[in-house]
Design a protein around this motif. Structure first.
Motif, PDB file in Angstrom:
ATOM      1  N   ARG A  91       0.830  -1.206   0.000  1.00 47.24           N
ATOM      2  CA  ARG A  91       0.000   0.000   0.000  1.00 47.24           C
ATOM      3  C   ARG A  91       0.865   1.256   0.000  1.00 47.24           C
ATOM      4  O   ARG A  91       0.532   2.250  -0.652  1.00 47.24           O
ATOM      5  CB  ARG A  91      -0.921   0.016   1.221  1.00 47.24           C
ATOM      6  CG  ARG A  91      -2.029  -1.023   1.174  1.00 47.24           C
ATOM      7  CD  ARG A  91      -3.051  -0.787   2.249  1.00 47.24           C
ATOM      8  NE  ARG A  91      -3.760   0.479   2.052  1.00 47.24           N
ATOM      9  CZ  ARG A  91      -4.681   0.935   2.886  1.00 47.24           C
ATOM     10  NH1 ARG A  91      -4.999   0.271   3.977  1.00 47.24           N
ATOM     11  NH2 ARG A  91      -5.265   2.093   2.648  1.00 47.24           N
ATOM     12  N   LEU A  92       1.983   1.210   0.729  1.00 35.12           N
ATOM     13  CA  LEU A  92       2.894   2.354   0.737  1.00 35.12           C
ATOM     14  C   LEU A  92       3.478   2.585  -0.653  1.00 35.12           C
ATOM     15  O   LEU A  92       3.539   3.729  -1.130  1.00 35.12           O
ATOM     16  CB  LEU A  92       4.021   2.118   1.749  1.00 35.12           C
ATOM     17  CG  LEU A  92       5.103   3.205   1.816  1.00 35.12           C
ATOM     18  CD1 LEU A  92       4.501   4.542   2.221  1.00 35.12           C
ATOM     19  CD2 LEU A  92       6.206   2.797   2.783  1.00 35.12           C
ATOM     20  N   ARG A  93       3.885   1.513  -1.326  1.00 37.82           N
ATOM     21  CA  ARG A  93       4.433   1.644  -2.668  1.00 37.82           C
ATOM     22  C   ARG A  93       3.383   2.179  -3.641  1.00 37.82           C
ATOM     23  O   ARG A  93       3.669   3.043  -4.468  1.00 37.82           O
ATOM     24  CB  ARG A  93       4.951   0.275  -3.142  1.00 37.82           C
ATOM     25  CG  ARG A  93       5.585   0.314  -4.528  1.00 37.82           C
ATOM     26  CD  ARG A  93       6.288  -0.992  -4.875  1.00 37.82           C
ATOM     27  NE  ARG A  93       5.369  -2.120  -4.803  1.00 37.82           N
ATOM     28  CZ  ARG A  93       5.437  -3.081  -3.900  1.00 37.82           C
ATOM     29  NH1 ARG A  93       6.368  -3.043  -2.958  1.00 37.82           N
ATOM     30  NH2 ARG A  93       4.571  -4.080  -3.911  1.00 37.82           N
ATOM     31  N   SER A  94       2.156   1.670  -3.503  1.00 38.62           N
ATOM     32  CA  SER A  94       1.071   2.145  -4.362  1.00 38.62           C
ATOM     33  C   SER A  94       0.797   3.627  -4.131  1.00 38.62           C
ATOM     34  O   SER A  94       0.570   4.392  -5.078  1.00 38.62           O
ATOM     35  CB  SER A  94      -0.192   1.324  -4.093  1.00 38.62           C
ATOM     36  OG  SER A  94      -1.284   1.815  -4.827  1.00 38.62           O
ATOM     37  N   TYR A  95       0.842   4.052  -2.861  1.00 39.65           N
ATOM     38  CA  TYR A  95       0.619   5.465  -2.536  1.00 39.65           C
ATOM     39  C   TYR A  95       1.703   6.344  -3.147  1.00 39.65           C
ATOM     40  O   TYR A  95       1.413   7.392  -3.730  1.00 39.65           O
ATOM     41  CB  TYR A  95       0.581   5.637  -1.019  1.00 39.65           C
ATOM     42  CG  TYR A  95       0.488   7.075  -0.567  1.00 39.65           C
ATOM     43  CD1 TYR A  95      -0.715   7.771  -0.634  1.00 39.65           C
ATOM     44  CD2 TYR A  95       1.620   7.748  -0.084  1.00 39.65           C
ATOM     45  CE1 TYR A  95      -0.795   9.096  -0.228  1.00 39.65           C
ATOM     46  CE2 TYR A  95       1.545   9.065   0.326  1.00 39.65           C
ATOM     47  CZ  TYR A  95       0.335   9.730   0.246  1.00 39.65           C
ATOM     48  OH  TYR A  95       0.265  11.048   0.642  1.00 39.65           O
ATOM     49  N   LEU A  96       2.962   5.924  -3.033  1.00 38.64           N
ATOM     50  CA  LEU A  96       4.070   6.703  -3.580  1.00 38.64           C
ATOM     51  C   LEU A  96       3.986   6.796  -5.090  1.00 38.64           C
ATOM     52  O   LEU A  96       4.292   7.833  -5.675  1.00 38.64           O
ATOM     53  CB  LEU A  96       5.401   6.091  -3.151  1.00 38.64           C
ATOM     54  CG  LEU A  96       5.733   6.187  -1.655  1.00 38.64           C
ATOM     55  CD1 LEU A  96       7.032   5.450  -1.349  1.00 38.64           C
ATOM     56  CD2 LEU A  96       5.837   7.628  -1.205  1.00 38.64           C
ATOM     57  N   PHE A  97       3.556   5.722  -5.743  1.00 42.31           N
ATOM     58  CA  PHE A  97       3.442   5.722  -7.193  1.00 42.31           C
ATOM     59  C   PHE A  97       2.316   6.627  -7.679  1.00 42.31           C
ATOM     60  O   PHE A  97       2.318   7.046  -8.841  1.00 42.31           O
ATOM     61  CB  PHE A  97       3.201   4.301  -7.721  1.00 42.31           C
ATOM     62  CG  PHE A  97       4.435   3.434  -7.702  1.00 42.31           C
ATOM     63  CD1 PHE A  97       5.697   3.997  -7.588  1.00 42.31           C
ATOM     64  CD2 PHE A  97       4.329   2.060  -7.804  1.00 42.31           C
ATOM     65  CE1 PHE A  97       6.832   3.215  -7.570  1.00 42.31           C
ATOM     66  CE2 PHE A  97       5.462   1.258  -7.792  1.00 42.31           C
ATOM     67  CZ  PHE A  97       6.717   1.837  -7.674  1.00 42.31           C
TER      68      PHE A  97
END
Length: 284
Positions: free
Chosen positions: A24-30
């Motif tokens: 979820r963190l990676r998705s948010y950053l992307f």
């Protein structure tokens, strides 16, 4: 004979990995919009530069009242991007990014660039120079992105006040606009070397912006639309946010339905500000 089933046990993962949803963190950053990404990149880049010992990034870019002159006006923009260490940089960034992303989603990438590299960056710097250098006749250097955190918190507090003027605690009605000032006091008490004046300068600017008194400093939308169309920014720049959200959506021609809603924004919880041995910081 059936093949054995392979199972995973979350308890075998390191504690930070179990506490943080990496996907979820990676998705948010992307999904971060363009200007927010550039600010994040600049903050990290300045922190990496500070790791070397040949040239002091802090001395070069901090907001030091007696160092401001025609040849050092760049400090009005650089001080908010520079931090004193990893934890100062990390905590300021964690607080800033959700607020800045929300601002860019509302105002657009070009507007955000013009405002934070212009009035919303330089007005709080000017207020600090007035308070520290002129009124107090001091020369305390400050730096750190939390001056923008307090600016954005104050601006959001004005929005909240317009729809929900008070919160009731033990029978007392407390104005919602006062919350950034409460965080300011707590931060100044609990965090060593946190700059009260630096954070106060951000709050003042945020309140003035939220009340609409300096909205005229934003570039005219007609000009921004002309630039967007002339340079085809929506087609050329990934994650670019158009000034006209109603027409193009948050991320331009192809808006994403998976964009996080207002309830998914992380609430800033800690702030502070700059310094070296003789300075103060905006962030922990």
């Amino acid at each position: 004979m059936a093949a054995p089933r392979i199972t995973t046990n979350n308890l075998s993962l390191p504690l930070p990995t179990r506490l943080i949803n990496i996907s979820r963190l990676r998705s948010y950053l992307f999904r971060l919009p363009l200007f927010t990404r550039l600010i994040l990149l600049a903050i990290v880049a300045f922190w990496v530069l500070e790791l070397q010992s040949v040239w002091s990034v802090i001395q070069w870019g901090s907001l030091t009242p007696k160092e401001i002159g025609f040849g050092s006006m760049y400090r009005l923009n650089t001080f908010a991007l520079i931090h004193t260490g990893f934890w100062h940089m990390l905590l300021d960034t964690v607080c800033l990014i959700p607020l800045l992303e929300r601002f860019e989603a509302e105002w657009g990438t070009l507007n955000s660039l013009a405002l934070f590299m212009g009035p919303l960056g330089q007005i709080p710097a000017g207020i600090y120079l007035l308070l520290d250098g002129v009124i107090l006749r001091d020369n305390t250097p400050v730096l750190g992105a939390s001056i923008w955190v307090f600016l954005l918190l104050a601006s959001e507090a004005i929005k909240t006040y317009k729809t929900n003027p008070y919160i009731e605690i033990s029978g007392y009605k407390i104005p919602t606009w006062i919350s950034p000032l409460a965080i300011l006091v707590v931060t100044s008490v609990l965090i060593p070397n946190a700059s009260f004046l630096g954070h106060l300068s951000g709050c003042i600017t945020g309140y003035v912006w939220g009340l609409g008194y300096i909205r005229f400093l934003a570039p005219p939308e007609r000009v921004l639309r002309w630039i967007e169309g002339k340079l085809n920014l929506l087609g050329r720049l990934p994650h670019y946010v158009s000034v006209d959200q109603k027409t193009y959506g948050r991320y331009g021609v192809l808006p994403s339905s998976s964009t996080s809603g207002p309830g998914e924004h992380v609430s800033p919880i800690g702030l502070g500000w700059v310094g070296g041995a003789s300075g103060q910081r905006l962030g922990p």
